[in-house]
Motif scaffolding. Structure first.
Motif, PDB file in Angstrom:
ATOM      1  N   TYR A   1       0.825  -1.206   0.000  1.00 51.63           N
ATOM      2  CA  TYR A   1       0.000   0.000   0.000  1.00 51.63           C
ATOM      3  C   TYR A   1       0.862   1.259   0.000  1.00 51.63           C
ATOM      4  CZ  TYR A   1      -3.677   3.280   1.407  1.00 51.63           C
ATOM      5  OH  TYR A   1      -4.542   4.342   1.469  1.00 51.63           O
ATOM      6  N   LEU A   2       1.900   1.287   0.829  1.00 50.31           N
ATOM      7  CA  LEU A   2       2.776   2.460   0.847  1.00 50.31           C
ATOM      8  C   LEU A   2       3.477   2.649  -0.495  1.00 50.31           C
ATOM      9  CD1 LEU A   2       4.972   4.100   3.362  1.00 50.31           C
ATOM     10  CD2 LEU A   2       6.127   3.218   1.326  1.00 50.31           C
ATOM     11  N   THR A   3       3.984   1.573  -1.065  1.00 50.13           N
ATOM     12  CA  THR A   3       4.677   1.674  -2.350  1.00 50.13           C
ATOM     13  C   THR A   3       3.776   2.293  -3.403  1.00 50.13           C
ATOM     14  OG1 THR A   3       6.025  -0.276  -1.832  1.00 50.13           O
ATOM     15  CG2 THR A   3       5.853   0.353  -4.155  1.00 50.13           C
ATOM     16  N   LEU A   4       2.534   1.847  -3.439  1.00 46.11           N
ATOM     17  CA  LEU A   4       1.599   2.343  -4.448  1.00 46.11           C
ATOM     18  C   LEU A   4       1.172   3.784  -4.181  1.00 46.11           C
ATOM     19  CD1 LEU A   4      -0.153   1.855  -6.921  1.00 46.11           C
ATOM     20  CD2 LEU A   4      -1.869   0.800  -5.432  1.00 46.11           C
ATOM     21  N   MET A   5       0.766   4.078  -2.951  1.00 48.32           N
ATOM     22  CA  MET A   5       0.177   5.390  -2.685  1.00 48.32           C
ATOM     23  C   MET A   5       1.213   6.509  -2.627  1.00 48.32           C
ATOM     24  SD  MET A   5      -2.778   4.353  -2.886  1.00 48.32           S
ATOM     25  CE  MET A   5      -3.694   5.861  -2.607  1.00 48.32           C
ATOM     26  N   SER A   6       2.363   6.263  -2.018  1.00 49.68           N
ATOM     27  CA  SER A   6       3.395   7.300  -2.003  1.00 49.68           C
ATOM     28  C   SER A   6       3.914   7.540  -3.409  1.00 49.68           C
ATOM     29  CB  SER A   6       4.543   6.923  -1.068  1.00 49.68           C
ATOM     30  OG  SER A   6       5.265   5.809  -1.550  1.00 49.68           O
ATOM     31  N   GLY A   7       3.977   6.489  -4.206  1.00 51.32           N
ATOM     32  CA  GLY A   7       4.419   6.634  -5.589  1.00 51.32           C
ATOM     33  C   GLY A   7       3.437   7.429  -6.424  1.00 51.32           C
ATOM     34  N   LEU A   8       2.140   7.145  -6.253  1.00 52.32           N
ATOM     35  CA  LEU A   8       1.122   7.902  -6.985  1.00 52.32           C
ATOM     36  C   LEU A   8       1.170   9.380  -6.621  1.00 52.32           C
ATOM     37  CD1 LEU A   8      -1.952   5.477  -6.714  1.00 52.32           C
ATOM     38  CD2 LEU A   8      -0.668   6.017  -8.790  1.00 52.32           C
ATOM     39  N   HIS A   9       1.300   9.667  -5.330  1.00 55.10           N
ATOM     40  CA  HIS A   9       1.330  11.048  -4.857  1.00 55.10           C
ATOM     41  C   HIS A   9       2.546  11.788  -5.412  1.00 55.10           C
ATOM     42  CE1 HIS A   9       0.877  13.926  -1.158  1.00 55.10           C
ATOM     43  NE2 HIS A   9       0.616  14.516  -2.299  1.00 55.10           N
ATOM     44  N   ALA A  10       3.717  11.175  -5.285  1.00 55.14           N
ATOM     45  CA  ALA A  10       4.944  11.821  -5.760  1.00 55.14           C
ATOM     46  C   ALA A  10       4.925  11.995  -7.278  1.00 55.14           C
ATOM     47  CB  ALA A  10       6.158  10.997  -5.340  1.00 55.14           C
ATOM     48  N   PHE A  11       4.414  11.007  -7.988  1.00 57.33           N
ATOM     49  CA  PHE A  11       4.367  11.048  -9.448  1.00 57.33           C
ATOM     50  C   PHE A  11       3.531  12.233  -9.925  1.00 57.33           C
ATOM     51  CE2 PHE A  11       2.792   9.801 -13.623  1.00 57.33           C
ATOM     52  CZ  PHE A  11       3.921   9.278 -14.223  1.00 57.33           C
ATOM     53  N   ALA A  12       2.340  12.418  -9.301  1.00 56.41           N
ATOM     54  CA  ALA A  12       1.460  13.511  -9.709  1.00 56.41           C
ATOM     55  C   ALA A  12       2.049  14.866  -9.327  1.00 56.41           C
ATOM     56  CB  ALA A  12       0.085  13.338  -9.071  1.00 56.41           C
ATOM     57  N   THR A  13       2.612  14.959  -8.120  1.00 51.45           N
ATOM     58  CA  THR A  13       3.156  16.235  -7.647  1.00 51.45           C
ATOM     59  C   THR A  13       4.336  16.687  -8.484  1.00 51.45           C
ATOM     60  OG1 THR A  13       2.457  15.657  -5.394  1.00 51.45           O
ATOM     61  CG2 THR A  13       4.047  17.438  -5.612  1.00 51.45           C
ATOM     62  N   ALA A  14       5.155  15.744  -8.910  1.00 46.49           N
ATOM     63  CA  ALA A  14       6.369  16.079  -9.666  1.00 46.49           C
ATOM     64  C   ALA A  14       6.067  16.589 -11.069  1.00 46.49           C
ATOM     65  CB  ALA A  14       7.294  14.864  -9.744  1.00 46.49           C
ATOM     66  N   ARG A  15       4.843  16.416 -11.543  1.00 40.69           N
ATOM     67  CA  ARG A  15       4.518  16.796 -12.924  1.00 40.69           C
ATOM     68  C   ARG A  15       4.135  18.271 -13.080  1.00 40.69           C
ATOM     69  NH1 ARG A  15       4.359  13.350 -16.747  1.00 40.69           N
ATOM     70  NH2 ARG A  15       2.950  14.638 -17.994  1.00 40.69           N
ATOM     71  N   VAL A  16       4.056  19.005 -11.986  1.00 39.58           N
ATOM     72  CA  VAL A  16       3.645  20.406 -12.066  1.00 39.58           C
ATOM     73  C   VAL A  16       4.682  21.296 -11.398  1.00 39.58           C
ATOM     74  CG1 VAL A  16       1.185  19.853 -12.133  1.00 39.58           C
ATOM     75  CG2 VAL A  16       2.302  20.197  -9.923  1.00 39.58           C
ATOM     76  N   PRO A  17       4.727  22.588 -11.754  1.00 43.55           N
ATOM     77  CA  PRO A  17       5.654  23.505 -11.085  1.00 43.55           C
ATOM     78  C   PRO A  17       5.294  23.680  -9.625  1.00 43.55           C
ATOM     79  CG  PRO A  17       4.177  24.702 -12.563  1.00 43.55           C
ATOM     80  CD  PRO A  17       3.968  23.250 -12.831  1.00 43.55           C
ATOM     81  N   ARG A  18       6.241  24.199  -8.852  1.00 47.00           N
ATOM     82  CA  ARG A  18       6.069  24.271  -7.396  1.00 47.00           C
ATOM     83  C   ARG A  18       4.856  25.092  -6.982  1.00 47.00           C
ATOM     84  NH1 ARG A  18      11.268  23.607  -3.662  1.00 47.00           N
ATOM     85  NH2 ARG A  18      12.265  21.911  -4.811  1.00 47.00           N
ATOM     86  N   GLU A  19       4.533  26.146  -7.736  1.00 43.02           N
ATOM     87  CA  GLU A  19       3.405  26.972  -7.326  1.00 43.02           C
ATOM     88  C   GLU A  19       2.070  26.252  -7.470  1.00 43.02           C
ATOM     89  OE1 GLU A  19       4.365  28.182 -11.643  1.00 43.02           O
ATOM     90  OE2 GLU A  19       5.464  27.708  -9.797  1.00 43.02           O
ATOM     91  N   LEU A  20       2.054  25.089  -8.155  1.00 43.35           N
ATOM     92  CA  LEU A  20       0.828  24.315  -8.307  1.00 43.35           C
ATOM     93  C   LEU A  20       0.844  23.017  -7.511  1.00 43.35           C
ATOM     94  CD1 LEU A  20       0.193  24.717 -12.147  1.00 43.35           C
ATOM     95  CD2 LEU A  20      -1.165  25.699 -10.299  1.00 43.35           C
ATOM     96  N   GLN A  21       1.945  22.719  -6.841  1.00 41.88           N
ATOM     97  CA  GLN A  21       2.070  21.419  -6.187  1.00 41.88           C
ATOM     98  C   GLN A  21       1.062  21.234  -5.061  1.00 41.88           C
ATOM     99  OE1 GLN A  21       6.278  21.260  -5.237  1.00 41.88           O
ATOM    100  NE2 GLN A  21       6.725  20.071  -7.076  1.00 41.88           N
ATOM    101  N   ALA A  22       0.803  22.290  -4.287  1.00 42.58           N
ATOM    102  CA  ALA A  22      -0.171  22.159  -3.197  1.00 42.58           C
ATOM    103  C   ALA A  22      -1.557  21.865  -3.748  1.00 42.58           C
ATOM    104  CB  ALA A  22      -0.190  23.425  -2.339  1.00 42.58           C
ATOM    105  N   ARG A  23      -1.911  22.482  -4.884  1.00 42.93           N
ATOM    106  CA  ARG A  23      -3.235  22.257  -5.448  1.00 42.93           C
ATOM    107  C   ARG A  23      -3.388  20.842  -6.009  1.00 42.93           C
ATOM    108  NH1 ARG A  23      -3.599  28.098  -8.313  1.00 42.93           N
ATOM    109  NH2 ARG A  23      -1.446  28.133  -7.597  1.00 42.93           N
TER     110      ARG A  23
END
Length: 411
Positions: A329-351
């Motif tokens: 579960y951790l491997t999947l969910m932390s990976g999904l979160h990091a993957f999505a966050t890394a695709r946008v610039p920092r000013e959009l990461q929180a959103r």
């Protein structure tokens, strides 16, 4: 401050950054207390009502606010100083924990009151978490973002190990009020850590978006990016069909195995132990296999692993099963979160992080309540195994229809 020289595993690279390490330690202290409260209240509600529907419903109340408030929390996090914003949210959670403690010590605690405080705490956490997540991203360079997300999940799950074990001792010695008291004190750890962190300077935008424009911009980015959309759909199905194993642990331990607080603590701690092991290794595995391939393997395996856990014939087998499930579960969910966050610039990461939290929290709330309610009527094992098999079928169908989703590298 100079960066520490720690890692040999790439999974640990985020620890090289002192600001990240300070916040990580503060959050760990807080999460130990949070898991003490979670176990204490899970056992309390299950023993008071004897119904999985009530246990699942109380858990769901903590996540329901994410359906409405997560986008707002993400937009607010991109408008204010994130360290100060997180500090205010932490102070509110401390006050709610103190209220619950006073009610317990004075004999006024009840299941409805637990539900109301849980809902309010869920609102505070939902509004705060996007800022906390984006703050972590600011404390490390982009190459260490996956490490930072995985280690953040590791501290959460270290709390899941240590908190339940401490809860079992405290519940036996003094009962729920003392577990709630320790949780209240634990929030001080976050406040102390925040007071010691210097955030990097942020560029001030020339024009300030309205709050609604900020929310809709984040949603628009997620809708138009194929990979982020895939992450959010995957998160929804994991949260609704598989993740309820977390909230239903007390029901499994008490109603199925006929045990009590000690068995509940054991299962929760074993899940946390599996997650911590995975967190130490996941960054290195992602570097070796590629993020998308690792996510594909984790998605393919978690449905079967979950079904096997729910089929466990004894508490000992269940403890081993939830260890593996926690790692998966951790491997999947932390990976999904990091993957999505890394695709946008920092000013959009929180959103983007807030949208992930909205989907995760909303689907989990619906899933844990629905599975709990159905379990009271047709049996816990039947419902949870069926949900796990359904998730596995959905992943296999996606793999057949769109094999590139599991293989190509992010653009």
């Amino acid at each position: 401050m100079r960066a520490l020289r720690l890692p040999q595993l790439s999974s640990l690279r985020a620890f090289e950054h002192p600001g990240y390490l300070a916040v990580w330690l503060g959050a760990l202290i807080s999460n130990i207390g949070t898991w003490m409260e979670t176990v204490a209240m899970g056992v309390y509600v299950t023993q008071e009502t004897g119904r999985a529907e009530w246990t699942g419903g109380i858990v769901a109340l903590a996540y329901l606010p994410s359906l409405v408030l997560s986008p707002l929390g993400g937009a607010l996090a991109d408008r204010f100083d994130r360290r100060a914003y997180v500090a205010v949210g932490t102070a509110v959670q401390l006050a709610l924990a103190a209220l619950l403690t006073v009610l317990a010590f004075t004999g006024h605690l009840s299941v409805p009151i637990v539900g109301v405080v849980t809902l309010l705490n869920g609102c505070a956490n939902t509004l705060t978490y996007p800022a906390f997540s984006a703050m972590l991203a600011e404390l490390v360079p982009p190459r260490d973002l996956h490490s930072a997300m995985s280690l953040n999940s590791a501290q959460y799950n270290l709390g899941r190990i240590m908190g339940p074990l401490l809860a079992a001792l405290v519940l036996q010695a003094g009962g729920p009020p003392w577990a709630l008291f320790v949780n209240t004190l634990s929030f001080v750890g976050v406040l102390v850590a925040l007071s010691r962190v210097s955030m990097p300077a942020r560029d001030t935008p020339r024009t300030v978006e309205s709050l609604w424009a900020g929310i809709t911009r984040g949603i628009s980015v997620a809708r138009t990016d194929e990979d982020i959309s895939l992450v959010l759909w995957g998160t929804l199905f994991v949260a609704a069909l598989v993740a309820p194993f977390i909230g239903l642990v007390p029901v499994f331990a008490i109603n199925v195995f006929g045990q009590g607080a000690a068995a509940t603590s054991l299962l929760v701690a074993c899940q946390g132990a599996g997650a911590v092991v995975a967190a130490v290794l996941v960054g290195t595995l992602a570097d070796a296999l590629g993020h998308r391939k690792l996510l594909g393997l984790a998605a393919l395996s978690i449905g079967g692993v979950s079904a096997l856990y729910w089929m466990s014939p004894t508490l000992t087998v269940a403890a081993a099963g939830i260890f593996v499930l926690g790692a998966n579960y951790l491997t999947l969910m932390s990976g999904l979160h990091a993957f999505a966050t890394a695709r946008v610039p920092r000013e959009l990461q929180a959103r983007v992080s807030s949208l992930y939290s909205m989907v995760l929290g909303g689907a989990y709330a619906a899933g844990v309540w629905a599975q709990g309610a159905l379990a009271d009527r047709v049996g816990l094992r039947f419902v949870t195994i069926s949900a796990s098999v359904l998730f596995l079928a959905l992943v296999l169908t996606l793999r057949l229809l769109s094999p590139r989703s599991f293989e190509r590298s992010p653009s």
